[in-house]
Design a protein around this motif. Structure first.
Motif, PDB file in Angstrom:
ATOM      1  N   PRO A  29       7.874  -2.694 -39.160  1.00  0.00           N
ATOM      2  CA  PRO A  29       6.976  -1.534 -39.198  1.00  0.00           C
ATOM      3  C   PRO A  29       7.060  -0.794 -40.538  1.00  0.00           C
ATOM      4  O   PRO A  29       8.128  -0.749 -41.166  1.00  0.00           O
ATOM      5  CB  PRO A  29       7.486  -0.651 -38.053  1.00  0.00           C
ATOM      6  CG  PRO A  29       8.285  -1.554 -37.166  1.00  0.00           C
ATOM      7  CD  PRO A  29       8.831  -2.628 -38.050  1.00  0.00           C
ATOM      8  N   ASP A  30       5.957  -0.218 -40.931  1.00  0.00           N
ATOM      9  CA  ASP A  30       5.881   0.486 -42.219  1.00  0.00           C
ATOM     10  C   ASP A  30       6.957   1.556 -42.412  1.00  0.00           C
ATOM     11  O   ASP A  30       7.479   1.685 -43.527  1.00  0.00           O
ATOM     12  CB  ASP A  30       4.489   1.081 -42.424  1.00  0.00           C
ATOM     13  CG  ASP A  30       3.463   0.012 -42.750  1.00  0.00           C
ATOM     14  OD1 ASP A  30       3.863  -1.112 -43.133  1.00  0.00           O
ATOM     15  OD2 ASP A  30       2.254   0.298 -42.616  1.00  0.00           O
ATOM     16  N   LEU A  71      21.037  -5.855 -39.019  1.00  0.00           N
ATOM     17  CA  LEU A  71      21.136  -4.532 -38.411  1.00  0.00           C
ATOM     18  C   LEU A  71      19.799  -4.065 -37.831  1.00  0.00           C
ATOM     19  O   LEU A  71      19.698  -2.937 -37.350  1.00  0.00           O
ATOM     20  CB  LEU A  71      21.623  -3.508 -39.445  1.00  0.00           C
ATOM     21  CG  LEU A  71      23.007  -3.771 -40.051  1.00  0.00           C
ATOM     22  CD1 LEU A  71      23.296  -2.766 -41.160  1.00  0.00           C
ATOM     23  CD2 LEU A  71      24.081  -3.723 -38.980  1.00  0.00           C
ATOM     24  N   ALA A  72      18.790  -4.926 -37.901  1.00  0.00           N
ATOM     25  CA  ALA A  72      17.452  -4.556 -37.412  1.00  0.00           C
ATOM     26  C   ALA A  72      17.520  -4.110 -35.957  1.00  0.00           C
ATOM     27  O   ALA A  72      18.268  -4.662 -35.156  1.00  0.00           O
ATOM     28  CB  ALA A  72      16.499  -5.736 -37.560  1.00  0.00           C
ATOM     29  N   LYS A  73      16.729  -3.092 -35.641  1.00  0.00           N
ATOM     30  CA  LYS A  73      16.709  -2.537 -34.287  1.00  0.00           C
ATOM     31  C   LYS A  73      15.271  -2.431 -33.797  1.00  0.00           C
ATOM     32  O   LYS A  73      14.339  -2.795 -34.489  1.00  0.00           O
ATOM     33  CB  LYS A  73      17.356  -1.147 -34.293  1.00  0.00           C
ATOM     34  CG  LYS A  73      18.819  -1.165 -34.656  1.00  0.00           C
ATOM     35  CD  LYS A  73      19.385   0.236 -34.652  1.00  0.00           C
ATOM     36  CE  LYS A  73      20.848   0.181 -35.061  1.00  0.00           C
ATOM     37  NZ  LYS A  73      21.419   1.489 -35.221  1.00  0.00           N
ATOM     38  N   PHE A  74      15.143  -1.890 -32.600  1.00  0.00           N
ATOM     39  CA  PHE A  74      13.842  -1.576 -32.013  1.00  0.00           C
ATOM     40  C   PHE A  74      12.951  -2.808 -31.869  1.00  0.00           C
ATOM     41  O   PHE A  74      11.752  -2.754 -32.124  1.00  0.00           O
ATOM     42  CB  PHE A  74      13.119  -0.483 -32.819  1.00  0.00           C
ATOM     43  CG  PHE A  74      13.974   0.721 -33.073  1.00  0.00           C
ATOM     44  CD1 PHE A  74      14.423   1.508 -32.025  1.00  0.00           C
ATOM     45  CD2 PHE A  74      14.365   1.059 -34.365  1.00  0.00           C
ATOM     46  CE1 PHE A  74      15.236   2.612 -32.254  1.00  0.00           C
ATOM     47  CE2 PHE A  74      15.167   2.162 -34.605  1.00  0.00           C
ATOM     48  CZ  PHE A  74      15.608   2.944 -33.551  1.00  0.00           C
ATOM     49  N   PRO A 107      16.005 -11.990 -39.112  1.00  0.00           N
ATOM     50  CA  PRO A 107      15.786 -13.265 -39.803  1.00  0.00           C
ATOM     51  C   PRO A 107      17.023 -14.158 -39.785  1.00  0.00           C
ATOM     52  O   PRO A 107      18.152 -13.679 -39.749  1.00  0.00           O
ATOM     53  CB  PRO A 107      15.475 -12.843 -41.248  1.00  0.00           C
ATOM     54  CG  PRO A 107      15.188 -11.387 -41.192  1.00  0.00           C
ATOM     55  CD  PRO A 107      15.918 -10.841 -40.010  1.00  0.00           C
ATOM     56  N   GLU A 108      16.784 -15.448 -39.837  1.00  0.00           N
ATOM     57  CA  GLU A 108      17.868 -16.427 -39.985  1.00  0.00           C
ATOM     58  C   GLU A 108      18.355 -16.379 -41.439  1.00  0.00           C
ATOM     59  O   GLU A 108      17.576 -16.111 -42.357  1.00  0.00           O
ATOM     60  CB  GLU A 108      17.356 -17.837 -39.664  1.00  0.00           C
ATOM     61  CG  GLU A 108      16.875 -18.016 -38.239  1.00  0.00           C
ATOM     62  CD  GLU A 108      17.997 -17.882 -37.219  1.00  0.00           C
ATOM     63  OE1 GLU A 108      19.129 -18.311 -37.528  1.00  0.00           O
ATOM     64  OE2 GLU A 108      17.731 -17.331 -36.135  1.00  0.00           O
ATOM     65  N   GLY A 110      23.941  -9.199 -49.134  1.00  0.00           N
ATOM     66  CA  GLY A 110      23.646  -7.837 -48.697  1.00  0.00           C
ATOM     67  C   GLY A 110      22.375  -7.756 -47.873  1.00  0.00           C
ATOM     68  O   GLY A 110      22.324  -7.067 -46.842  1.00  0.00           O
ATOM     69  N   ALA A 111      21.333  -8.471 -48.303  1.00  0.00           N
ATOM     70  CA  ALA A 111      20.064  -8.472 -47.562  1.00  0.00           C
ATOM     71  C   ALA A 111      20.249  -9.109 -46.188  1.00  0.00           C
ATOM     72  O   ALA A 111      19.690  -8.632 -45.185  1.00  0.00           O
ATOM     73  CB  ALA A 111      18.990  -9.209 -48.364  1.00  0.00           C
TER      74      ALA A 111
END
Length: 155
Positions: free
Chosen positions: A70-71, A123-126, A131-132, A116-117
């Motif tokens: 999301p933006d 840590l992505a949520k919601f 990503p792999e 780092g990326a």
């Protein structure tokens, strides 16, 4: 413990060294510490460039790989790209000789930026897809011209 002015009071040593240089008192210079300080100054300039480049690359990679988020999530990445790209450009403008170190800095910064990326991506949520690791290129997918281009965002 050493009892030299350099060891007791670095700022006073710097003042004295500048004064000695201005007045041509070269025979009294503390050459060993002067070389140490100048070497350290060069290293810190390179470290600053590499650090800013790494953060810039992390966020360019996240924008490239996680373009579907999301933006509102992307807005902080855009801000970081703007800030750290400007820092890199300032590093290069303030110390033009760093341009000759740019390729090496990129080669050294990219593996850490990729790690780092990947870590931040996990840590992505919601409900955002994580990503792999193999979605993040092992070699830098951006040319130096793109990295320094104020209108480029890795998309």
């Amino acid at each position: 413990m050493s009892n030299t002015l350099y060891d007791r009071d670095l700022q006073l040593w710097i003042s004295q060294t500048i004064s000695q240089l201005k007045s041509g008192e070269f025979e009294t210079l503390d050459i060993e510490h002067l070389i140490e300080e100048l070497t350290g100054l060069g290293k810190s300039e390179k470290n600053a460039l590499r650090s800013n480049l790494k953060i810039l690359l992390i966020h360019l990679l996240k924008l490239k790989v996680q373009h579907h988020v999301p933006d509102p999530m992307k807005s902080s990445w855009y801000s970081s790209v703007l800030e750290h790209r400007q820092r890199v450009l300032d590093n290069l403008a303030d110390t033009p000789s760093l341009n000759s170190f740019l390729i090496e800095a990129l080669e050294r910064a990219y593996p850490d930026a990729r790690k780092g990326a990947i870590k931040e991506g996990k840590l992505a949520k919601f409900g955002v897809r994580i990503p792999e690791d193999n979605e993040y290129p092992t070699t830098c997918p951006f040319a130096i011209a793109q990295i320094l281009d104020e209108d480029f965002y890795g998309l």
